[in-house]
Design a protein around this motif. Structure first.
Motif: not given
Length: 170
Positions: A121-124, A137-140, A157-162, A166-170
């Motif tokens: 996936x090409x991340x944003x 999305x797709x990186x959890x 988080x327990x389910x984190x991001x690659x 760490x992704x967080x809602x902005x």
């Protein structure tokens, strides 16, 4: 252990994000972005020390070059020493090299049998040149207990991001 790093480079000659010659260890939660006008490798593994483990998990590895390989295994994949899974491997033409160039994740996973969860996936990202994720999305992935925080110190988080952040809602 190599964890929570960002490697970002624009190159004009054959280049490596990480060159792992006879490396015995873990590469977890890194963000590697190598762009260039030559052959580029995100993670290049050559040689396998006796009784070693080459573990690559939860990384974002992006390559853009004339030939490009997010992960390149110069020696044969071995379930006895290689544990590769849950990475984002995105390149122009290939996602990796294991006994030959692999253009798709399914082709990669047919050879690298420990890999059940990688994506291409090409991340944003929030901003060019910075690697905070705009979307997860797709990186959890499941968190790794040895990497409790991200590159900034934010608790994962327990389910984190690659990747390193760490992704967080902005």
């Amino acid at each position: 252990q190599v964890k929570n790093n960002v490697i970002d480079a624009v190159v004009i000659a054959t280049s490596y994000g990480m060159y792992c010659g006879y490396f015995n260890g873990k590469i977890w939660h890194n963000t590697i972005n190598i762009k260039g006008t030559a052959t580029v490798y995100g993670i290049f593994r050559t040689g396998i020390p006796t009784n070693s483990v080459f573990e690559v998990k939860n990384n974002i590895i992006l390559t853009t070059g004339t030939s490009d390989y997010p992960i390149y295994l110069s020696t044969a994949f071995s379930t006895a020493s290689d544990d590769i899974d849950a990475n984002d491997m995105h390149g122009n033409a290939n996602v990796g090299y294991a006994g030959g160039a692999k253009a798709t994740i399914s082709a990669w996973q047919s050879t690298v049998t420990t890999d059940h969860s990688s994506v291409s996936v090409l991340p944003t990202f929030v901003k060019e040149g910075e690697f905070d994720l705009m979307d997860s999305t797709d990186l959890r992935v499941a968190a790794l207990s040895d990497v409790p925080t991200d590159i900034t110190g934010l608790v994962r988080d327990t389910i984190t991001t690659m990747g390193a952040y760490q992704y967080y809602d902005r």
